[in-house]
Design a protein around this motif. Structure first.
Motif, mmCIF file in Angstrom:
data_model
loop_
_atom_site.group_PDB
_atom_site.id
_atom_site.type_symbol
_atom_site.label_atom_id
_atom_site.label_comp_id
_atom_site.label_asym_id
_atom_site.label_seq_id
_atom_site.Cartn_x
_atom_site.Cartn_y
_atom_site.Cartn_z
ATOM 1 N N GLN A 1 0.318 -4.245 1.032
ATOM 2 C CA GLN A 1 1.579 -4.042 1.724
ATOM 3 C C GLN A 1 1.882 -5.235 2.627
ATOM 4 O O GLN A 1 3.020 -5.682 2.685
ATOM 5 N N ASN A 6 4.730 -4.135 -2.187
ATOM 6 C CA ASN A 6 4.856 -2.716 -1.888
ATOM 7 C C ASN A 6 4.647 -1.823 -3.102
ATOM 8 O O ASN A 6 4.091 -0.737 -2.992
ATOM 9 N N SER A 32 3.607 5.188 5.256
ATOM 10 C CA SER A 32 4.302 3.915 5.473
ATOM 11 C C SER A 32 4.568 3.200 4.150
ATOM 12 O O SER A 32 5.661 2.681 3.924
ATOM 13 N N SER A 35 7.269 5.089 2.295
ATOM 14 C CA SER A 35 8.570 4.928 2.957
ATOM 15 C C SER A 35 9.175 3.571 2.666
ATOM 16 O O SER A 35 10.377 3.453 2.428
ATOM 17 N N GLU A 36 8.348 2.543 2.689
ATOM 18 C CA GLU A 36 8.856 1.186 2.441
ATOM 19 C C GLU A 36 9.293 0.973 1.007
ATOM 20 O O GLU A 36 10.048 0.051 0.726
ATOM 21 N N THR A 37 8.811 1.820 0.103
ATOM 22 C CA THR A 37 9.241 1.706 -1.295
ATOM 23 C C THR A 37 10.315 2.736 -1.634
ATOM 24 O O THR A 37 10.666 2.909 -2.792
#
Length: 178
Positions: A1, A6, A32, A35-37
């Motif tokens: 990450q 990601n 996390s 969420s970022e993807t």
């Protein structure tokens, strides 16, 4: 990450979820990554699993409720928080957002005001932000409580006199209600 990969991180998290016995500290990192993807439903599933393993973990409940809000599932978010006896002011504010998302503006305002009182009692000055006041003012306006909406608007402007959103909100409330 950390390298910006990601999707590869999400695949690794997918494989990690198959193993039982993960420690409490692993869950936020997994969420996390998801969420970022943009995989919010997977992030919610991670915290749902964490809640079965750690049912008394308030941070898990708060994060899961927030994810449900983002997933437009406010009833699920409230269901996660309502069993908790002592919810901190920030958690009550989250509940107010959940109520509003359900169209229960009156409950949202009541809950927000409870959060404000709890923050005052806890001497939590950081709780009171322009966003809080604008949210409260919007709730009041929706409920036809113009005087209270103006009060919230004035608090927002007093806190940040140069904030365009605060000034705009107060200006429109004053103009709309003569």
């Amino acid at each position: 990450q950390a390298l910006g990969r990601n999707d590869a991180a999400a695949r690794l998290v997918d494989s990690m979820r198959q193993h039982a016995g993960m420690g409490f500290h692993v869950y936020p990192d997994m969420v996390s990554v998801y969420s970022e993807t943009g995989r919010l439903a997977d992030a919610a599933e991670v915290y749902e699993d964490a809640l079965t393993r750690f049912p008394n973990a308030l941070p898990v409940r708060l994060q899961l409720a927030y994810l449900y809000l983002r997933l437009d599932e406010p009833k699920k978010g409230l269901a996660v928080l309502l069993p908790v006896a002592q919810i901190p002011p920030a958690g009550r504010r989250l509940m107010a957002h959940l109520y509003r998302a359900m169209g229960r503006t009156d409950s949202a305002l009541t809950t927000l005001q409870e959060a404000e009182q709890a923050a005052i009692a806890a001497h939590d000055e950081g709780f009171f932000t322009v966003d809080l006041y604008l949210f409260g003012g919007g709730l009041c306006e929706d409920l036809g409580k113009a005087d209270l909406a103006i009060e919230y608007g004035r608090k927002a402007v007093a806190l940040a006199p140069d904030d365009p959103a605060a000034c705009n909100f107060l200006g429109y409330i004053l103009a709309d209600h003569h």
